[in-house]
Design an enzyme around this catalytic site. Structure first.
Site, short mmCIF file in Angstrom:
data_model
loop_
_atom_site.label_atom_id
_atom_site.label_comp_id
_atom_site.label_asym_id
_atom_site.label_seq_id
_atom_site.Cartn_x
_atom_site.Cartn_y
_atom_site.Cartn_z
CB CYS A 37 -10.67 9.38 -9.70
SG CYS A 37 -9.34 8.19 -9.87
CB CYS A 81 -11.53 -10.33 -21.96
SG CYS A 81 -10.17 -10.94 -22.92
CG ASP A 109 -2.02 1.06 1.11
OD1 ASP A 109 -3.15 0.69 0.75
OD2 ASP A 109 -1.74 2.26 1.34
CG ASP A 138 -8.09 3.17 -4.66
OD1 ASP A 138 -7.20 2.90 -5.50
OD2 ASP A 138 -8.00 4.10 -3.85
#
Ligand SMILES: [Zn+2]
Length: 339
Positions: free
Chosen positions: A181, A169, A55, A125
């Site tokens: 966003c 795909c 992270d 995210d």
């Protein structure tokens, strides 16, 4: 075994053998926010052998509503999420192996994680990182468990190489969760359910119950009480750059130095450093003090103010510019500061 996992081994699809396999498995969790917290805690409690946690961000007060591993003290100290997560996870279980990365996920890191892991958990995210996971997992032939949630809804799908079309795909048919966003709201139960579904798929895979692994994209909404399973077995692009006949895994190519990202829901722009010219914490601290604003240094970052913005420079040279709206604004400010 000391009975710690007795309730889990009593569940016959896991059993003693499945428990041993969970205990020997390494799983990578990409992102350590809401989904990453819930997934990591569940896997550690379930007895996972090793966790690889990535992270790029630190804990803030607004995270605590849904990111279950973190406390007010973590937010006060602005601890990197993986540092706070590792501390809490070791309190839950002393013998778990955890490796952490405080940085942006890129191609080389994702390939390393794919080589070391049995499964990759999507707790990110943004679509850019998911495409990166998709390429690394396909190239190294391991599954990854996609999870995304927003508002009161979530989507889960296990991508198993060779068994289904890949994320690239399926993009046109996936529910548009986190497609933009925009800062959208979210309720904690949407996180819990998404993470729980992802962990169930991982446990099926790790314990060899592979016929039970979901084959349809699952989407739910906890407020409208609707759920949907989308069959995707016939969707695959034969020319796909990831899972087609001549894959090139485009996301794994190194990113250009100085590349920027407008961070989802963060009201911030991130600038990646030029590897040939990394900016050290010492340099950041010196600039912060010279500019005369409040400057704070921890083992992980320097926080200072410049040109009316709050900046956070991380140990890996990344600069977060809070309040910046566009990549151009971020880049301009970066060059004014560091040349
Ligand atoms: Zn594909």
């Amino acid at each position: 075994m000391d009975g710690r996992y007795s309730r889990q081994t009593l569940f016959s699809p896991v059993g003693e053998e499945g428990q041993r396999e969970i205990g020997e498995a390494t799983v990578a969790v990409i992102g350590c926010g809401a989904l990453g917290s819930a997934i990591s805690e569940t896997l550690v409690r379930a007895g996972i052998g090793e966790l690889l946690l990535v992270d790029r961000d630190y804990v803030e007060l607004s995270n605590l509503q849904r990111q279950q591993l973190f406390t007010e003290e973590d937010a006060r100290q602005m601890l990197p999420k993986v540092v706070a997560a590792e501390r809490r996870l070791r309190e839950i279980r002393r013998d778990v192996n955890i490796s952490t990365w405080i940085r942006n996920a890129d191609g080389p890191l994702m390939e390393e994680l794919a080589r070391r892991s049995a499964v990759i958990m999507d707790a990110t995210d943004n679509f850019e990182t998911r495409l990166l996971i998709n390429d690394a997992a396909a190239k190294h032939g391991i599954p990854w468990i996609h999870g995304a949630c927003v508002g009161s809804s979530g989507t889960v799908f296990p991508f198993v190489p060779g068994r289904s079309a890949c994320f690239r795909c399926l993009l046109p048919v996936l529910p548009a969760v986190n497609a933009t966003c925009d800062t959208a709201g979210i309720i904690p139960p949407a996180v819990s359910v998404t993470a729980a579904l992802q962990c169930a798929e991982a446990m099926k895979w790790l314990t060899g119950n592979r016929d039970s692994v979901r084959r349809k994209v699952h989407h739910f909404d906890l407020w409208s009480n609707e759920q949907l399973d989308i069959g995707v077995s016939r969707i695959q692009n034969p020319e796909c750059e990831t899972c087609g006949s001549s894959p090139v895994y485009p996301e794994l190519a190194p990113r250009a130095a100085g590349s920027t990202a407008v961070l989802c829901g963060r009201d911030a722009v991130q600038i990646l450093p030029d590897p040939a010219r990394p900016i050290t914490l010492d340099a950041g601290e010196a600039i912060g003090r010279r500019l005369g604003g409040k400057t704070r240094r921890t083992p992980y970052f320097v926080e200072f103010r410049a040109f009316g913005r709050r900046l956070v420079l991380f140990g890996d040279g990344r600069l977060l510019i809070h309040g910046a709206k566009t990549s151009d604004e971020g880049r301009t400010l970066y060059h004014r500061l560091f040349g």
